[in-house]
Design a protein around this motif. Structure first.
Motif, short mmCIF file in Angstrom:
data_model
loop_
_atom_site.label_atom_id
_atom_site.label_comp_id
_atom_site.label_asym_id
_atom_site.label_seq_id
_atom_site.Cartn_x
_atom_site.Cartn_y
_atom_site.Cartn_z
N VAL A 7 0.87 -1.18 0.00
CA VAL A 7 0.00 0.00 0.00
C VAL A 7 0.91 1.22 0.00
O VAL A 7 1.85 1.32 0.80
N ASN A 8 0.65 2.15 -0.92
CA ASN A 8 1.44 3.38 -1.02
C ASN A 8 1.01 4.39 0.04
O ASN A 8 -0.17 4.54 0.32
N THR A 9 2.01 5.09 0.59
CA THR A 9 1.75 6.12 1.60
C THR A 9 2.14 7.48 1.04
O THR A 9 2.85 7.57 0.03
N VAL A 10 1.70 8.55 1.72
CA VAL A 10 1.97 9.91 1.22
C VAL A 10 3.45 10.26 1.23
O VAL A 10 3.88 11.12 0.47
N ASN A 11 4.24 9.62 2.07
CA ASN A 11 5.68 9.90 2.07
C ASN A 11 6.44 8.95 1.14
O ASN A 11 7.62 8.74 1.28
N PHE A 65 0.66 -8.03 -10.28
CA PHE A 65 0.67 -6.65 -9.78
C PHE A 65 0.21 -6.65 -8.33
O PHE A 65 -0.85 -7.17 -8.00
N ASN A 66 1.02 -6.07 -7.45
CA ASN A 66 0.76 -6.21 -6.03
C ASN A 66 0.61 -4.89 -5.26
O ASN A 66 0.71 -4.86 -4.05
N TYR A 67 0.33 -3.80 -5.96
CA TYR A 67 0.05 -2.53 -5.29
C TYR A 67 -1.46 -2.35 -5.19
O TYR A 67 -2.15 -2.27 -6.20
N LEU A 68 -1.98 -2.28 -3.98
CA LEU A 68 -3.43 -2.21 -3.77
C LEU A 68 -4.00 -0.85 -4.19
O LEU A 68 -5.05 -0.77 -4.80
N ASN A 69 -3.29 0.23 -3.87
CA ASN A 69 -3.79 1.55 -4.25
C ASN A 69 -2.91 2.15 -5.34
O ASN A 69 -1.79 1.71 -5.57
N SER A 75 -3.05 11.62 -3.99
CA SER A 75 -4.51 11.60 -3.83
C SER A 75 -5.04 10.19 -3.55
O SER A 75 -6.18 10.04 -3.12
N SER A 76 -4.22 9.17 -3.76
CA SER A 76 -4.63 7.79 -3.49
C SER A 76 -3.84 7.17 -2.34
O SER A 76 -4.13 6.06 -1.93
N ALA A 77 -2.84 7.88 -1.85
CA ALA A 77 -1.94 7.33 -0.83
C ALA A 77 -2.51 7.55 0.57
O ALA A 77 -3.19 8.55 0.83
N ILE A 78 -2.22 6.62 1.45
CA ILE A 78 -2.68 6.75 2.84
C ILE A 78 -1.65 7.55 3.63
O ILE A 78 -0.47 7.58 3.30
N ASN A 79 -2.14 8.19 4.69
CA ASN A 79 -1.28 8.99 5.55
C ASN A 79 -1.18 8.28 6.90
O ASN A 79 -2.18 8.15 7.61
#
Length: 158
Positions: free
Chosen positions: A31-35, A91-95, A104-108
């Motif tokens: 999961v991608n994050t804002v940083n 492909f293994n990235y959920l967002n 805009s799709s990344a979690i903080n």
């Protein structure tokens, strides 16, 4: 498993076969994050493994006498003889945001106590992209073993 064998026929033609078989590689949800870091939200290997991968290559060669000690060598090299186009990656990235950051799709995760766990799905839905933050490629094969390929070569040996 890797196997190789060759045979020299009585009429001078050489046959070689190479076989590779592998169990597949473990897959982990990111999961991608804002940083711009990715976190393993379900632990390593949560998506299972890529499919079993196998490939068989064939080499056929023949040497022809031209003059004295000079020879002409004809070779046919075929890779992936059975044209197996097995998936080598899922492909293994959920967002969204894999490869090109998309805040805009990344979690903080700022202010989140990671030792207590967190609901990453709720966090993804709460992004400005909402339900569109989920990448539709997630869980689908995106890289494949190349199909059958062949090469013919002529060598002059002196």
């Amino acid at each position: 498993v890797k196997l190789y064998g060759s045979y020299m026929a009585p009429f001078g033609t050489q046959f070689g076969v190479n076989f590779y078989g592998g169990s597949g590689t473990p897959l982990t949800t990111y999961v991608n994050t804002v940083n711009q870091t990715q976190v393993f939200v379900n632990g390593r290997g949560d998506m299972g493994r890529t499919p079993f991968l196998s490939r068989t290559d064939l080499l056929v060669s023949q040497e022809l006498n031209v003059m004295g000690s000079r020879k002409l060598r004809l070779e046919l090299n075929v890779q992936n003889v059975f044209n197996q186009k097995t998936a080598t990656h899922i492909f293994n990235y959920l967002n969204r945001g894999a490869g090109a950051p998309r805040t805009s799709s990344a979690i903080n995760l700022a202010g989140t106590d990671l030792t207590k766990g967190f609901d990453y799905n709720s966090m993804i839905k709460a992004t400005s992209d909402g339900l569109n933050a989920y990448d539709p490629r997630y869980g689908k094969a995106d890289l494949f073993q190349t199909g059958a390929q062949g090469q013919f070569s002529v060598k002059f040996l002196f």
